[in-house]
Write a protein that holds these residues in place. Sequence first.
Motif, PDB file in Angstrom:
ATOM      1  N   UNK A  62       9.979  44.119 -23.536  1.00 19.95           N
ATOM      2  CA  UNK A  62      10.057  43.074 -24.521  1.00 19.95           C
ATOM      3  C   UNK A  62      10.011  41.554 -23.851  1.00 19.95           C
ATOM      4  N   UNK A  63      10.272  41.381 -22.631  1.00 18.30           N
ATOM      5  CA  UNK A  63      10.366  40.198 -21.999  1.00 18.30           C
ATOM      6  C   UNK A  63       8.847  39.847 -21.594  1.00 18.30           C
ATOM      7  N   UNK A  64       8.360  40.669 -21.061  1.00 21.19           N
ATOM      8  CA  UNK A  64       6.835  40.715 -20.863  1.00 21.19           C
ATOM      9  C   UNK A  64       6.091  40.213 -21.977  1.00 21.19           C
ATOM     10  N   UNK A  65       6.321  40.513 -23.262  1.00 25.03           N
ATOM     11  CA  UNK A  65       5.663  40.254 -24.470  1.00 25.03           C
ATOM     12  C   UNK A  65       5.961  38.787 -24.626  1.00 25.03           C
ATOM     13  N   UNK A  70       5.047  32.887 -25.110  1.00 29.13           N
ATOM     14  CA  UNK A  70       5.177  31.711 -24.702  1.00 29.13           C
ATOM     15  C   UNK A  70       4.093  31.040 -24.049  1.00 29.13           C
ATOM     16  N   UNK A  71       3.511  31.734 -23.324  1.00 25.31           N
ATOM     17  CA  UNK A  71       2.138  31.189 -22.454  1.00 25.31           C
ATOM     18  C   UNK A  71       1.187  30.667 -23.561  1.00 25.31           C
ATOM     19  N   UNK A  72       0.996  31.641 -24.548  1.00 24.71           N
ATOM     20  CA  UNK A  72      -0.070  31.310 -25.517  1.00 24.71           C
ATOM     21  C   UNK A  72       0.591  30.498 -26.448  1.00 24.71           C
ATOM     22  N   UNK A  73       1.583  30.133 -26.579  1.00 21.54           N
ATOM     23  CA  UNK A  73       2.283  29.041 -27.716  1.00 21.54           C
ATOM     24  C   UNK A  73       2.024  27.737 -26.957  1.00 21.54           C
ATOM     25  N   UNK A  74       2.177  27.745 -25.667  1.00 21.27           N
ATOM     26  CA  UNK A  74       1.744  26.618 -24.806  1.00 21.27           C
ATOM     27  C   UNK A  74       0.154  26.328 -24.573  1.00 21.27           C
ATOM     28  N   UNK A  75      -0.655  27.149 -25.268  1.00 17.50           N
ATOM     29  CA  UNK A  75      -1.938  27.181 -25.115  1.00 17.50           C
ATOM     30  C   UNK A  75      -2.714  27.216 -23.793  1.00 17.50           C
ATOM     31  N   UNK A  76      -1.922  28.371 -23.145  1.00 16.51           N
ATOM     32  CA  UNK A  76      -2.578  28.768 -21.917  1.00 16.51           C
ATOM     33  C   UNK A  76      -2.917  30.254 -21.890  1.00 16.51           C
TER      34      UNK A  76
END
Length: 157
Positions: A62-65, A70-76
């Motif tokens: 769950x934490x991995x996802x 979060x990385x994607x939210x930060x546009x990474x």
Amino acid sequence: MNKTLLGLDTQKNSDLVKELNGLLANFQIFYQNLRGLHWNIKGKNFFELHLKFEEFYTDSQIKIDEIAERILTLHGKPLHTFTDYLNTATIAVGKDISNDVEGVELVVNSLSELLKNERSILELSDAASDEGTNSMMSDFIAEQEKTIWMLNSWLGK
């Protein structure tokens, strides 16, 4: 000062993405270690630890996802290959561990390493005014500190 769509400084945002990818890599190694412990544990504590390791790897999944999202939210772009994970992670790979104490010690040491990552990210996210990452790291830290305490109690420490 350049800002992202989320209102974060672009350089600080980039630094956060890099550190979050490091945490993602460490969690992936931690997850695989837990799977191996779950499968290979032997001895009188088998039933107790077999279930506990499954609980831990389910939580890690769950934490991995959450970290990747979060990385994607930060546009990474989240790391997603085993090669990237092995080249980036700082957590030790646990191989062929079947002893209960050795397995629990691996989990404690891995959690300690994750805490170092998370505290570093927390400092960066605080400096960037990134409340989303702050909140995630704070939650992870509180939970993992308690888990370390419990596992150390199991170890008799």
